[in-house]
Design an enzyme around this catalytic site. Structure first.
Site, PDB file in Angstrom:
ATOM      1  N   SER A 159      -9.651   2.122   2.837  1.00  0.00           N
ATOM      2  CA  SER A 159      -8.759   2.865   1.977  1.00  0.00           C
ATOM      3  C   SER A 159      -7.721   1.990   1.255  1.00  0.00           C
ATOM      4  O   SER A 159      -7.083   2.469   0.313  1.00  0.00           O
ATOM      5  CB  SER A 159      -8.015   3.918   2.803  1.00  0.00           C
ATOM      6  OG  SER A 159      -7.177   3.299   3.757  1.00  0.00           O
ATOM      7  N   LYS A 165       0.861  -1.180   0.000  1.00  0.00           N
ATOM      8  CA  LYS A 165       0.000   0.000   0.000  1.00  0.00           C
ATOM      9  C   LYS A 165       0.899   1.233   0.000  1.00  0.00           C
ATOM     10  O   LYS A 165       1.937   1.252   0.680  1.00  0.00           O
ATOM     11  CB  LYS A 165      -0.893  -0.017   1.248  1.00  0.00           C
ATOM     12  CG  LYS A 165      -1.866   1.148   1.339  1.00  0.00           C
ATOM     13  CD  LYS A 165      -2.773   1.019   2.556  1.00  0.00           C
ATOM     14  CE  LYS A 165      -3.798   2.127   2.629  1.00  0.00           C
ATOM     15  NZ  LYS A 165      -4.702   1.993   3.799  1.00  0.00           N
ATOM     16  N   SER A 197      -9.815  -0.215   7.158  1.00  0.00           N
ATOM     17  CA  SER A 197      -9.283  -0.166   5.795  1.00  0.00           C
ATOM     18  C   SER A 197      -8.581  -1.423   5.291  1.00  0.00           C
ATOM     19  O   SER A 197      -8.236  -1.488   4.120  1.00  0.00           O
ATOM     20  CB  SER A 197      -8.319   1.011   5.660  1.00  0.00           C
ATOM     21  OG  SER A 197      -9.062   2.181   5.456  1.00  0.00           O
TER      22      SER A 197
END
Ligand code: GLN
Length: 513
Positions: free
Chosen positions: A159, A84, A183
């Site tokens: 997210s 990420k 997330s």
């Protein structure tokens, strides 16, 4: 066996299976890495990647091959993954999904990135996310939206939406994510993969671009509980010199524990004695009937494996939304103050004086959601409002944590839905921040309490979209969660389902690759 005869299905293999082939010398890390890089390039990336660098990835793969050739055998050696884009990396740019950090290159690796590299994992690139990890649909990225591989007109969740879409579409065998209020779990649920948010403090936050420091936690996202266990074993552990909130507990070998338990298939009732608590507040009218039906179906499988279901109560569940959306923006407003165009981040090209420079740099660098949270956070921390909002929220946070401890006197793990609905259409909620906030109802309370939680595939709901089952454990019970999930995945096939887009993803290209 030649590598080319394996190439057709290398991306169908999970982390454990790839590691086994690498260790047996059936395929090299360079071959596996090339296969995934080609796939990312040829299949398009659903908007999931913000950066790739084949030369950097292949250099890492060659180093892994050298370790394999020297006889080293560790559980992740040579297996690729992607990170990420909130984890800072030396070999790739790091943007946190924000214009503020466009072209930023960190001089060091995040602790979690470094640990996975030490374990021999190869980085395929950086994955899209909501700006500074603020969002539930990945539509707050400054760069591009991400499509859900099960239906490219729908969101992948957020997210960590890039991580989830890339794993689900088999562009990567595994990815890192971060979870501040859901997330990892929510995008895992919306894309039909497995993800675990460990106990707060289990993984070091050093080198994770900070959103809300008392909530942020790193975790793995992959296709099975076993693969998550392999990654988490390498990621977890204290980091006393660099993250004072990382906990001083020895690293655990979660994967070996899983394989050693009867969940491996010898016993028909591997979960005998496990009490699963179902909070009444998680099974009410707020949850869509198709999601509830899938969750109940998975719970019935747990019962077949010997678990018993008990009703529990988490009375303050509804308050988790206002409490989180006071505390997280408060911490965010403080963390994001460092992006002033001087110490960090984008600087406006033209300005009249210092104040004008701050104002223009921050207005240009931050998107709408980050700006909204800075404003809310600054407000709730300001003189005269601190007691009414921030302090009050902190008091309720403590009560929410206590409710979990009461529930855990009656059960060993807590289960429920992750998201009240399946993945929604791109654009459907993008103009309505509150609609996004409300979708976090089942993940926020455990985040506020600092508890570990995971999402595991539990079948399909409306429009054929995946549904995740959430398991929440008491502090440090990651092993118990992974064990229960592994037992379920030994007995069911939901986690093996592949989205249609895994075969032919829409070619969107990588704007920054
Ligand atoms: N959806 C939540 C938010 O927007 C959680 C995000 C996260 O866990 N990073 O803040």
């Amino acid at each position: 066996m030649s590598a080319s005869s394996l190439n057709l299905d290398l991306h169908d293999l999970g982390v454990a299976a790839l590691a086994a082939r690498l260790a047996a010398g059936q395929v090299s890390s360079v071959e596996v890495t090339r296969h995934f890089l080609n796939r990312i390039q040829q299949q398009g990336s659903l908007g999931a990647f913000l950066a790739t660098d084949p030369d950097a990835s292949l250099a890492q793969a060659r180093a892994a091959d050298a370790r394999l050739a020297a006889g080293e055998r560790t559980p992740l050696l040579g297996v690729p993954l992607a990170h990420k884009d909130v984890f800072v990396t030396r070999d790739f740019p790091t943007t946190a999904g924000s214009r503020m950090l466009e072209n930023y290159r960190s001089p060091f690796d995040a602790t979690v990135v470094g640990k996975l590299a030490e374990a021999g994992m190869v980085t395929l690139g950086k994955l899209n996310c909501d700006e500074f990890a603020m969002g539930s649909a990945n539509e707050n990225s400054a760069y591009q939206t991400v499509q859900n591989p099960w239906d490219t007109s729908r969101v992948p969740g957020g997210s960590s939406g890039g991580s989830a879409a890339a794993v689900a579409a088999r562009l990567v065998p595994a990815a890192t994510g971060t979870d501040t209020g859901g997330s990892i779990r929510q995008p895992a649920s919306l894309t039909g993969i497995t993800g675990i948010k460990p106990t707060y403090g289990r993984c070091s936050r050093y080198g994770m671009v900070a959103f809300a420091s008392s909530l942020d936690q790193a975790g793995p996202m992959a296709r099975s509980a076993l693969d998550c266990a392999l990654l988490l074993s390498a990621m977890a552990g204290p980091d006393p010199d660099r993250d004072s909130t990382s906990l001083d507990l020895p690293a655990v070998d979660y994967a070996t524990d899983l394989i050693a338990t009867p969940a491996g298939g010898t016993s028909a009732k591997p979960l005998k004695g496990l009490r699963i608590g179902l909070p009444t507040q998680f099974f009410g009218a707020g949850c869509a009937p198709d999601v509830l039906a899938a969750v109940r179906g998975a719970l019935a499988e747990f019962e077949k494996l010997g678990a018993t279901l008990v009703d529990v109560s988490l009375p303050l569940t509804e308050l988790s939304i206002p409490v989180y959306y006071v505390i997280a923006p408060a911490e965010a407003s403080s963390n994001l103050s460092r992006f002033d165009g001087v110490r960090y981040g984008h600087r406006a090209a033209q300005y009249t004086d210092l104040n004008d420079m701050y104002k223009k740099s921050r207005s240009e660098g931050f998107g709408d959601e980050a700006t909204r949270r800075i404003m809310i956070g600054t407000y709730v921390l300001s003189h005269g409002y601190y007691d009414a909002y921030y302090l009050k929220a902190q008091k309720i946070r403590r009560l929410i944590a206590q409710d979990f401890q009461t529930a855990f006197t009656q059960c060993d793990v807590i289960a429920g839905p992750v998201s009240p609905t399946v993945a929604w259409k791109l654009g459907e909620k993008s103009d309505d921040p509150v609609a996004n906030y409300l979708a976090d109802i089942y993940t926020l309370s455990s985040s506020l309490a600092g508890l570990p939680g995971m999402s595991i595939p539990a079948g399909f709901g409306a429009h054929g979209m995946p549904v995740g089952l959430q398991l929440i454990g008491n502090y440090w019970q990651e092993g118990e969660l992974l064990g229960a999930a592994h037992a379920l995945q030994q007995a069911t096939d939901w986690h093996r389902a592949a989205p249609p887009a895994a075969a032919s993803t829409r070619a969107t290209g990588d704007s920054r690759a």
